[in-house]
Design a protein around this motif. Structure first.
Motif, PDB file in Angstrom:
ATOM      1  N   ASN A 419      -6.719  -7.356  12.054  1.00  0.00           N
ATOM      2  CA  ASN A 419      -5.291  -7.614  12.285  1.00  0.00           C
ATOM      3  C   ASN A 419      -5.091  -9.082  12.640  1.00  0.00           C
ATOM      4  O   ASN A 419      -5.828  -9.646  13.444  1.00  0.00           O
ATOM      5  CB  ASN A 419      -4.768  -6.723  13.416  1.00  0.00           C
ATOM      6  N   GLY A 420      -4.117  -9.687  12.002  1.00  0.00           N
ATOM      7  CA  GLY A 420      -3.805 -11.084  12.306  1.00  0.00           C
ATOM      8  C   GLY A 420      -4.850 -12.050  11.816  1.00  0.00           C
ATOM      9  O   GLY A 420      -4.953 -13.167  12.320  1.00  0.00           O
ATOM     10  N   THR A 421      -5.682 -11.629  10.833  1.00  0.00           N
ATOM     11  CA  THR A 421      -6.703 -12.535  10.281  1.00  0.00           C
ATOM     12  C   THR A 421      -6.548 -12.583   8.770  1.00  0.00           C
ATOM     13  O   THR A 421      -5.749 -11.856   8.162  1.00  0.00           O
ATOM     14  CB  THR A 421      -8.122 -12.019  10.613  1.00  0.00           C
ATOM     15  N   ASN A 422      -7.332 -13.468   8.168  1.00  0.00           N
ATOM     16  CA  ASN A 422      -7.311 -13.559   6.704  1.00  0.00           C
ATOM     17  C   ASN A 422      -7.881 -12.307   6.044  1.00  0.00           C
ATOM     18  O   ASN A 422      -7.716 -12.112   4.838  1.00  0.00           O
ATOM     19  CB  ASN A 422      -8.096 -14.785   6.243  1.00  0.00           C
ATOM     20  N   ASN A 423      -8.579 -11.477   6.845  1.00  0.00           N
ATOM     21  CA  ASN A 423      -9.198 -10.267   6.316  1.00  0.00           C
ATOM     22  C   ASN A 423      -8.336  -9.029   6.532  1.00  0.00           C
ATOM     23  O   ASN A 423      -8.803  -7.916   6.328  1.00  0.00           O
ATOM     24  CB  ASN A 423     -10.572 -10.051   6.968  1.00  0.00           C
ATOM     25  N   GLN A 424      -7.087  -9.197   6.969  1.00  0.00           N
ATOM     26  CA  GLN A 424      -6.248  -8.034   7.220  1.00  0.00           C
ATOM     27  C   GLN A 424      -5.900  -7.349   5.889  1.00  0.00           C
ATOM     28  O   GLN A 424      -5.488  -7.998   4.930  1.00  0.00           O
ATOM     29  CB  GLN A 424      -4.963  -8.441   7.940  1.00  0.00           C
ATOM     30  N   HIS A 425      -6.081  -6.009   5.886  1.00  0.00           N
ATOM     31  CA  HIS A 425      -5.851  -5.256   4.657  1.00  0.00           C
ATOM     32  C   HIS A 425      -4.660  -4.314   4.746  1.00  0.00           C
ATOM     33  O   HIS A 425      -4.170  -3.850   3.705  1.00  0.00           O
ATOM     34  CB  HIS A 425      -7.100  -4.442   4.300  1.00  0.00           C
ATOM     35  N   PHE A 426      -4.205  -3.996   5.962  1.00  0.00           N
ATOM     36  CA  PHE A 426      -3.137  -3.025   6.124  1.00  0.00           C
ATOM     37  C   PHE A 426      -2.054  -3.559   7.055  1.00  0.00           C
ATOM     38  O   PHE A 426      -2.295  -4.462   7.864  1.00  0.00           O
ATOM     39  CB  PHE A 426      -3.680  -1.702   6.690  1.00  0.00           C
ATOM     40  N   SER A 427      -0.865  -2.945   6.953  1.00  0.00           N
ATOM     41  CA  SER A 427       0.246  -3.220   7.872  1.00  0.00           C
ATOM     42  C   SER A 427       0.756  -1.890   8.415  1.00  0.00           C
ATOM     43  O   SER A 427       0.590  -0.835   7.787  1.00  0.00           O
ATOM     44  CB  SER A 427       1.380  -3.955   7.147  1.00  0.00           C
ATOM     45  N   TYR A 428       1.387  -1.997   9.589  1.00  0.00           N
ATOM     46  CA  TYR A 428       1.883  -0.767  10.217  1.00  0.00           C
ATOM     47  C   TYR A 428       3.207  -0.363   9.570  1.00  0.00           C
ATOM     48  O   TYR A 428       4.088  -1.184   9.318  1.00  0.00           O
ATOM     49  CB  TYR A 428       2.080  -0.972  11.723  1.00  0.00           C
ATOM     50  N   TYR A 429       3.314   0.982   9.309  1.00  0.00           N
ATOM     51  CA  TYR A 429       4.537   1.515   8.715  1.00  0.00           C
ATOM     52  C   TYR A 429       4.605   2.990   9.072  1.00  0.00           C
ATOM     53  O   TYR A 429       3.615   3.727   8.920  1.00  0.00           O
ATOM     54  CB  TYR A 429       4.507   1.327   7.199  1.00  0.00           C
ATOM     55  N   GLU A 444      -3.235  11.325   2.097  1.00  0.00           N
ATOM     56  CA  GLU A 444      -2.766  10.272   2.991  1.00  0.00           C
ATOM     57  C   GLU A 444      -3.687   9.051   2.928  1.00  0.00           C
ATOM     58  O   GLU A 444      -3.229   7.909   2.960  1.00  0.00           O
ATOM     59  CB  GLU A 444      -2.676  10.796   4.420  1.00  0.00           C
ATOM     60  N   ALA A 445      -4.984   9.286   2.847  1.00  0.00           N
ATOM     61  CA  ALA A 445      -5.925   8.164   2.726  1.00  0.00           C
ATOM     62  C   ALA A 445      -5.656   7.374   1.453  1.00  0.00           C
ATOM     63  O   ALA A 445      -5.652   6.136   1.452  1.00  0.00           O
ATOM     64  CB  ALA A 445      -7.357   8.683   2.745  1.00  0.00           C
ATOM     65  N   LEU A 446      -5.429   8.106   0.324  1.00  0.00           N
ATOM     66  CA  LEU A 446      -5.164   7.431  -0.938  1.00  0.00           C
ATOM     67  C   LEU A 446      -3.851   6.641  -0.872  1.00  0.00           C
ATOM     68  O   LEU A 446      -3.769   5.510  -1.386  1.00  0.00           O
ATOM     69  CB  LEU A 446      -5.105   8.461  -2.073  1.00  0.00           C
ATOM     70  N   ASN A 450      -3.559   2.647  -1.484  1.00  0.00           N
ATOM     71  CA  ASN A 450      -2.718   2.185  -2.586  1.00  0.00           C
ATOM     72  C   ASN A 450      -1.536   1.332  -2.099  1.00  0.00           C
ATOM     73  O   ASN A 450      -1.232   0.275  -2.661  1.00  0.00           O
ATOM     74  CB  ASN A 450      -2.197   3.377  -3.386  1.00  0.00           C
ATOM     75  N   ARG A 451      -0.860   1.798  -1.028  1.00  0.00           N
ATOM     76  CA  ARG A 451       0.349   1.109  -0.566  1.00  0.00           C
ATOM     77  C   ARG A 451       0.053   0.085   0.525  1.00  0.00           C
ATOM     78  O   ARG A 451       0.885  -0.760   0.843  1.00  0.00           O
ATOM     79  CB  ARG A 451       1.350   2.145  -0.067  1.00  0.00           C
ATOM     80  N   ARG A 452      -1.123   0.216   1.159  1.00  0.00           N
ATOM     81  CA  ARG A 452      -1.575  -0.748   2.172  1.00  0.00           C
ATOM     82  C   ARG A 452      -0.705  -0.722   3.434  1.00  0.00           C
ATOM     83  O   ARG A 452      -0.718  -1.687   4.199  1.00  0.00           O
ATOM     84  CB  ARG A 452      -1.606  -2.167   1.600  1.00  0.00           C
ATOM     85  N   VAL A 453       0.037   0.319   3.665  1.00  0.00           N
ATOM     86  CA  VAL A 453       0.826   0.459   4.892  1.00  0.00           C
ATOM     87  C   VAL A 453       0.721   1.895   5.384  1.00  0.00           C
ATOM     88  O   VAL A 453       0.534   2.829   4.598  1.00  0.00           O
ATOM     89  CB  VAL A 453       2.315   0.098   4.664  1.00  0.00           C
ATOM     90  N   GLY A 454       0.846   2.080   6.724  1.00  0.00           N
ATOM     91  CA  GLY A 454       0.813   3.418   7.276  1.00  0.00           C
ATOM     92  C   GLY A 454       0.788   3.384   8.787  1.00  0.00           C
ATOM     93  O   GLY A 454       0.650   2.316   9.416  1.00  0.00           O
TER      94      GLY A 454
END
Length: 539
Positions: A419-429, A444-446, A450-454
C-alpha cells in the motif's frame, strides 16, 4: 492171424492221428498259466507332448523325411504335408498371444513354412509384421512375391499398390473399415482384413493420399483342426519327393541380425555381434532411441536418470524445434523441444491444461475444483479455470524455484497488502459477495484480480487463492470484529462485518494490514481483536 495184426496197426495209426489233431487245438500254457498276446504296432501320425511324430508300418519313427497324411475332417478327407526332422519331430510353428507364428525352415536348399500343427503352409502369411508367400502347389517360399509384398508394405508406401498386389494373388478381402480415429497424424485410419492378416493404412486430411502404416497377423491365421485328433492314413509320396532318410537335413542357422529390427511388435538394436543394446541411448538415422533393460526401444513416457522423456510407438524420441502437443497412441502430451513432457498444471496460450506425473494430459474429466477438460485437454472457460490461470501467472512473477514454501507465502502476502508504494496492486472498494452461491470465494478472488479493487472479502479471497496455489490449505473466515465505535451496519452490537484467513490454525488479516487499522496479523497464533466467527469456507 495176419489179418488181425493188420487191423490193430490200422487203429494205431488212426489213434495217433487223432492225438496229433488234439494237440494242435489245445494251447500250450506257460508255467504261470497266462496267455502271451503280441503288442499292436503303432503306425501313422501321433501327437506326443507338444510334438508330432509319424510311425512307419513297422512302428519306427520317420526321420528326415516328407510325409503326406490324409485326415478325415468333418467327413471329408484332407491331405496335409509334414516334414519330420532328425529327431523324428515334425517342424511346426507356435502360438503367441492367440496368433499363429509360422516356423520357417530350410530343407534341401528351399524354405518352407509350417503351422502350429506341423502342416506345411501354402499362400500368404504374416510373421512379426513381415510377409511370407509360399507357392500354392509346392509350398516353397516364393522369394519374388515375398519381396514384392514386403516392398509394397513398407511404411509410407502407396496403400492401393499393396491391396492390388494382394488381390492379384486371389486373396479374399473379408472386411474394410474406413474413417477410423487415428493417432498417426492429421487424418483417419483404414483397415483391410484378409484371412490371417490385416493391412492398416492412413488417409491424410490435407493430401487425401492413403499410405501404408503396417501389416499384422490375426487370429484367423491360426484356424484349423489338429489332424492328430482325427482319423489319419498315409499317402504314398510321389516319386522324387521323399527325402533320403540317411541325408542330413540342415535346419536354418539363425543369421546375425544387425541394426534396428522389429521383433514381436517391438524395436531392438543389434550390434555387429548380434547382441541387443540395453539401458542405453542410441542415435539411428537422426532419431534418438532409448533401449530398456530387456533391449526393446522405450515407447510412451519414461523417466531416465530422473528426467521424463517421451517416445513414439516406434521408439523415437519426440523432440522438435519448439514446445508442442504430441500424440502417442491415444494419449496426448505437451512436450518441449528436447522431447521432455511437461507435468502438472500448464497455461498454454492463455488456456489451462493438466498433465499427470507421466505427462499425459487430462481429457474429458472434471477436477474437484470444478475445472472441466474437453477432448483436446483444454479447460473450459469457468471462474475456477480462469482463477487458476491468474494465480499461476502471479505466482510465477513473484516467486522463484529456489524459494521455500514459507518464503513464497510471504511473497504472496506482500503482493496483496502492498500500500502506498510502487508495488501496490489493489485499492479499497466496498463490494460484498453473494455468499449464498456455491464457490463464491473463488468468484470474489477472480473479481479482485480482474478489477483490482475490493474490501476485506476481496483481500481475504485473493490471499487465500495465492496461498492455495503454492500448496497450502487456506480457509476464508466470515465474521464480525469490534469497530471501535464505528460499525458498518445497523446491528447495534458495536461490531462490523469482516473477513480474514486461517492457515494451519494461524491468522492472516490482509485487509487490516492494507488499511493499517491493525498490522502484523500474519501467521499469528491468536487474533488480538474482538471477533466473532460466523462461518468459514475452504478455498
Amino acid at each position: 492171424m495176419q489179418r488181425g495184426v493188420t487191423v490193430v496197426k490200422k487203429w494205431r495209426r488212426i489213434l495217433a492221428l487223432v492225438l496229433c489233431l488234439a494237440m494242435v487245438q489245445v494251447p500250450v500254457l506257460p508255467f504261470d498259466g497266462a496267455i502271451v498276446a503280441e503288442a499292436a504296432v503303432k503306425t501313422g501320425l501321433y501327437k506326443e507332448g507338444n510334438k508330432y511324430y509319424f510311425y512307419s508300418k513297422v512302428g519306427n519313427r520317420v526321420r528326415n523325411k516328407w510325409k503326406t497324411v490324409n485326415a478325415v475332417v468333418g467327413g471329408e478327407t484332407v491331405r496335409y504335408r509334414y516334414y519330420f526332422g532328425s529327431n523324428g519331430a515334425a517342424y511346426k510353428g507356435k502360438v503367441s498371444g492367440g496368433i499363429m507364428k509360422p516356423a520357417i525352415k530350410k530343407i534341401k536348399g528351399q524354405y518352407y513354412g509350417f503351422d502350429q500343427f506341423g502342416r506345411m503352409l501354402r499362400g500368404i502369411y504374416v510373421k512379426d509384421q513381415i510377409f511370407y508367400a509360399f507357392r500354392t502347389d509346392t509350398g516353397v517360399l516364393d522369394t519374388a512375391l515375398t519381396l514384392a509384398l514386403r516392398n509394397a508394405a513398407k511404411e509410407g508406401a502407396k496403400f492401393s499398390d499393396l491391396t492390388k498386389l494382394i488381390k492379384r494373388q486371389g486373396v479374399v478381402l473379408l472386411k474394410k473399415q474406413s474413417g477410423l480415429d487415428s493417432c498417426y497424424g492429421d487424418g483417419t485410419d483404414v483397415i483391410c482384413s484378409y484371412p490371417g492378416f490385416d493391412v492398416q493404412g492412413f488417409k491424410s486430411r490435407t493430401t487425401k493420399q492413403k499410405t501404408v502404416v503396417n501389416v499384422v497377423a490375426t487370429a484367423m491365421q491360426m484356424s484349423g483342426i489338429d489332424p492328430a485328433a482325427e482319423e489319419t492314413t498315409e499317402t504314398e509320396d510321389p516319386a522324387g519327393e521323399t527325402e533320403d532318410p540317411t541325408d542330413e537335413t540342415e535346419e536354418p542357422q539363425p543369421q546375425i541380425q544387425t541394426g534396428l529390427k522389429l521383433v514381436d511388435g517391438k524395436y531392438y538394436f543389434y550390434n555387429k555381434k548380434g547382441e541387443t543394446l540395453k539401458n542405453r541411448w542410441k542415435t539411428i538415422d537422426g532419431n534418438r532411441y532409448y533401449f530398456t533393460e530387456d533391449g526393446s526401444a522405450q515407447t510412451y513416457s519414461k523417466k531416465i536418470n530422473g528426467i521424463l522423456f517421451l517416445f513414439d510407438r516406434k521408439g523415437r524420441l519426440a523432440k522438435g524445434t519448439k514446445s508442442d502437443f504430441k500424440a502417442v497412441g491415444n494419449k496426448l502430451y505437451y512436450v518441449n523441444a528436447n522431447g521432455q513432457p511437461y507435468t502438472g498444471w500448464l497455461v498454454i496460450n492463455r488456456a489451462l491444461y493438466y498433465a499427470n506425473k507421466k505427462g499425459v494430459l487430462k481429457r474429458n474429466k472434471t477436477t474437484a475444483d470444478g475445472i472441466t477438460f474437453d477432448n483436446t485437454g483444454k479447460a473450459t472457460n469457468t471462474d475456477a479455470a480462469n482463477l487458476k490461470i491468474t494465480t499461476m501467472e502471479i505466482i510465477a512473477s513473484i516467486t522463484s524455484t529456489n524459494m521455500t514454501k514459507e518464503q513464497k507465502l510471504k511473497a504472496c502476502w506482500d503482493y496483496v497488502v502492498a500500500n502506498g508504494t510502487n508495488n501496490q496492486h489493489f485499492s479499497y472498494y466496498t463490494r460484498n459477495p453473494d455468499m449464498t452461491q456455491t464457490g463464491w470465494q473463488r468468484h470474489e478472488a477472480l473479481e479482485m484480480f480482474n478489477r483490482r479493487v475490493g474490501n476485506c472479502f476481496g483481500f481475504a479471497c485473493a490471499f487465500a487463492a495465492l496461498a492455495k496455489e503454492i500448496g497450502y490449505k487456506p480457509y476464508v473466515v466470515v465474521g464480525r470484529v469490534t469497530s471501535n465505535g464505528n460499525p458498518r451496519d445497523n446491528v447495534g452490537d458495536g461490531m462490523t462485518p469482516h473477513a480474514w484467513v486461517i492457515i494451519d490454525d494461524k491468522y492472516y488479516d490482509p485487509e487490516a494490514d492494507f488499511k493499517q487499522w491493525m498490522t502484523g496479523v500474519y501467521g499469528s497464533t491468536s487474533y488480538n481483536i474482538g471477533h466473532v466467527e460466523q462461518s468459514r469456507v475452504e478455498f
